[in-house]
Scaffold this motif. Structure first.
Motif, PDB file in Angstrom:
ATOM      1  N   ASP A  53       0.691  -0.584   0.116  1.00  0.00           N
ATOM      2  CA  ASP A  53       0.425   0.090   0.522  1.00  0.00           C
ATOM      3  C   ASP A  53       1.068   1.432   0.280  1.00  0.00           C
ATOM      4  OD1 ASP A  53      -2.070  -1.877  -0.265  1.00  0.00           O
ATOM      5  OD2 ASP A  53      -3.093  -1.022   2.101  1.00  0.00           O
ATOM      6  N   ILE A  54       2.099   1.298   1.203  1.00  0.00           N
ATOM      7  CA  ILE A  54       3.429   2.354   0.584  1.00  0.00           C
ATOM      8  C   ILE A  54       2.991   2.958  -0.809  1.00  0.00           C
ATOM      9  CG2 ILE A  54       5.615   2.905   1.585  1.00  0.00           C
ATOM     10  CD1 ILE A  54       4.593   1.562   4.119  1.00  0.00           C
ATOM     11  N   PHE A 108       1.761   1.323  -3.769  1.00  0.00           N
ATOM     12  CA  PHE A 108       0.307   2.635  -4.307  1.00  0.00           C
ATOM     13  C   PHE A 108       0.558   3.896  -3.897  1.00  0.00           C
ATOM     14  CE2 PHE A 108      -1.187  -2.120  -5.094  1.00  0.00           C
ATOM     15  CZ  PHE A 108      -0.823  -1.719  -6.675  1.00  0.00           C
ATOM     16  N   GLU A 109       1.108   4.549  -2.263  1.00  0.00           N
ATOM     17  CA  GLU A 109       0.303   5.823  -2.822  1.00  0.00           C
ATOM     18  C   GLU A 109       1.600   6.753  -2.624  1.00  0.00           C
ATOM     19  OE1 GLU A 109      -1.813   8.457  -0.591  1.00  0.00           O
ATOM     20  OE2 GLU A 109      -2.449   6.472  -1.120  1.00  0.00           O
ATOM     21  N   HIS A 110       2.723   6.046  -2.511  1.00  0.00           N
ATOM     22  CA  HIS A 110       4.080   6.651  -3.210  1.00  0.00           C
ATOM     23  C   HIS A 110       4.004   7.481  -4.492  1.00  0.00           C
ATOM     24  CE1 HIS A 110       7.758   8.258  -3.375  1.00  0.00           C
ATOM     25  NE2 HIS A 110       7.799   7.757  -5.146  1.00  0.00           N
ATOM     26  N   ARG A 160       0.215   7.204  -6.139  1.00  0.00           N
ATOM     27  CA  ARG A 160       0.063   8.215  -6.336  1.00  0.00           C
ATOM     28  C   ARG A 160      -0.238   9.218  -6.219  1.00  0.00           C
ATOM     29  NH1 ARG A 160      -4.361   3.736  -4.615  1.00  0.00           N
ATOM     30  NH2 ARG A 160      -4.536   2.440  -6.239  1.00  0.00           N
ATOM     31  N   GLU A 161       0.904   9.931  -4.910  1.00  0.00           N
ATOM     32  CA  GLU A 161       1.394  11.161  -4.274  1.00  0.00           C
ATOM     33  C   GLU A 161       2.287  11.530  -5.553  1.00  0.00           C
ATOM     34  OE1 GLU A 161       3.046  10.707  -0.739  1.00  0.00           O
ATOM     35  OE2 GLU A 161       1.342  10.269   0.122  1.00  0.00           O
ATOM     36  N   ASP A 206      -0.158  13.001  -8.668  1.00  0.00           N
ATOM     37  CA  ASP A 206      -1.575  13.883  -8.344  1.00  0.00           C
ATOM     38  C   ASP A 206      -0.454  15.028  -8.414  1.00  0.00           C
ATOM     39  OD1 ASP A 206      -3.273  11.931  -7.715  1.00  0.00           O
ATOM     40  OD2 ASP A 206      -2.346  12.484  -5.703  1.00  0.00           O
TER      41      ASP A 206
END
Length: 88
Positions: free
Chosen positions: A3-4, A6-8, A10-11, A14
């Motif tokens: 998940d980390i 994916f989050e990285h 996605r950030e 963005d």
């Protein structure tokens, strides 16, 4: 992938989206100025030769992974919005 990760990712995406939006708005500010000049001088808003030259230039410097057809699609839409902004 965690998940980390994916989050990285996605950030980061963005952040790129924010930069693209900022640059598009800056571009459109210049487009409006160009439209005002064209209105004063009677210049044509639609210049297919100019659009083709831009596309050719961008594709000649493209190193991928975007395909030429994707560049055409993206920038033809940008040109369309630009033309709309040039009309009074």
């Amino acid at each position: 992938m965690s998940d980390i990760d994916f989050e990285h990712l996605r950030e980061a995406i963005d952040g790129f989206d924010n930069q693209i939006l900022k640059l598009l708005n800056e571009r459109m500010g210049f487009v409006r100025q160009l439209g005002k000049l064209k209105q004063k001088t009677g210049g044509a808003v639609y210049r297919p030769d100019r659009e083709r030259a831009i596309l050719d230039r961008l594709k000649s410097i493209n190193k991928g992974p975007l395909k030429d057809s994707a560049i055409d699609t993206i920038f033809l839409e940008i040109f369309s919005v630009s033309r709309d902004l040039q009309h009074p």
